[in-house]
Write an enzyme that holds these catalytic residues in place. Sequence first.
Site, short mmCIF file in Angstrom:
data_model
loop_
_atom_site.label_atom_id
_atom_site.label_comp_id
_atom_site.label_asym_id
_atom_site.label_seq_id
_atom_site.Cartn_x
_atom_site.Cartn_y
_atom_site.Cartn_z
N ASN A 125 26.75 32.69 105.55
CA ASN A 125 26.54 34.11 105.25
C ASN A 125 26.41 34.96 106.52
O ASN A 125 26.95 36.07 106.59
CB ASN A 125 25.28 34.26 104.39
N CYS B 204 11.99 35.16 104.07
CA CYS B 204 11.74 35.45 102.66
C CYS B 204 10.27 35.26 102.31
O CYS B 204 9.90 35.28 101.14
CB CYS B 204 12.61 34.57 101.76
#
Length: 437
Positions: free
Chosen positions: A304, A394
């Site tokens: 990504n 996260c």
Amino acid sequence: MARIDQTPFQIDILNLGHDGRGVARRPDGKAVFVAGALPGEQVMAQQTARSRHYDEAKTLEVLRASEHRVVPRCPHFGTCGGCVLQHLAEEQQIHAKQRVLLENLERIGHVTPGTVLPPLTDVAWGYRRKGRFSVRRVEKKDKTLVGFRENDPRFVADLSECHTVIPQIGTKVSALAALIDGMDGRREIPQVEFIAGDDTIVLVFRHLAPLSERDRNALVAFAQEHDFAIFLQPGGIDSVHALWPDHPKLAFRLSQWDVELQFRPLDFIQVNAGLNQKMIASAMTLLDAQPDERVLDLFCGLGNFTLPLARGVREVVGVEGDAGLVRRARENAAHNGLANAEFHAADLAQDLAGHTWMRAGFDRLLIDPPRSGADVVLKQLPLKGLKRIVYVSCHPASLARDAGYLVNERGWKLRAAGVMDMFPHTAHVESIAMFEP
């Protein structure tokens, strides 16, 4: 276990906790976490649980409302555990998350960023392109429930719709429940996962017993009617296979970098497509990698960040613990014609002494770890010679711990940090930080 006092009580809400509940204090100073309450409010609450150090409660009535309170869009809010912040105005949600990040950095890491980055936001509704619905047949109600877990995780929320999931799925929850309820194997399907590429939306049906021909036909008819691709999962991850169509294309484009990422139905992808593109752009700006440099991308997944980076640097090395994702990352590099991106499989929570990529010289480091953070790998990496580290997180507590290590033990400086609203209306805090030696 001590008895819970069910008597309603009035209390003032002082703050918002990291899980989205209001924080209050009893007259004796004991903390109370109140579901459905916002800072500045006075509510009538009822205790739901107690422990030695704090109590838990739910809001029965709002006596004095916050100016930031809004009417939740979803009829299931308050029961379904998928969201906890729909009653708070969207622009205030991201400010609350920023406060959580900065408090964690200060309290856990004993660090303060030189600059607080402007929050990254995108659309607040219909953004979730990956997730898992639980399925439960409830004989007493003579129906099959499909939804996320309730706030009490023992139960499945009886959803008719979901406003945070992409509309192609969020508006079809009732139809999905009716489909499963009409199947012979309705008691043998514990979950349905969904994932969406740019052109294809996949539903993966986990089933604990073989499906009848009638059920398979029903699934294909549903797929054709609602424009889904259907996969079945009779066992572990390797058992996932297409039911219809035979070879659906699963991919999404990162148009700014002319990259297309192909993936499998159970692969990890960032759930919010619009925010993901903004996050990549922010990470690239903060990393500021130059055309003649080598970059290390840890916990790289499908590529990504790796493949967009490869468009602008001499070489980028991606490392990931999931061997399947590493395979797909290599395939994605070839698919995009990027010969300067290489990938290695390694468990980044273990001893890495035997890995040759560890000893190679890098100019910059990008790291995007799971909730547990990156302390194990950071303590092993030769950080000398690196010009910048960009850390995508996260979980603010593990970022704060790792920032504390880099700053207080290794002498790095936390130049900038900020939050990104990957999961609007939830208490989930995604953040990004940049360090320099």
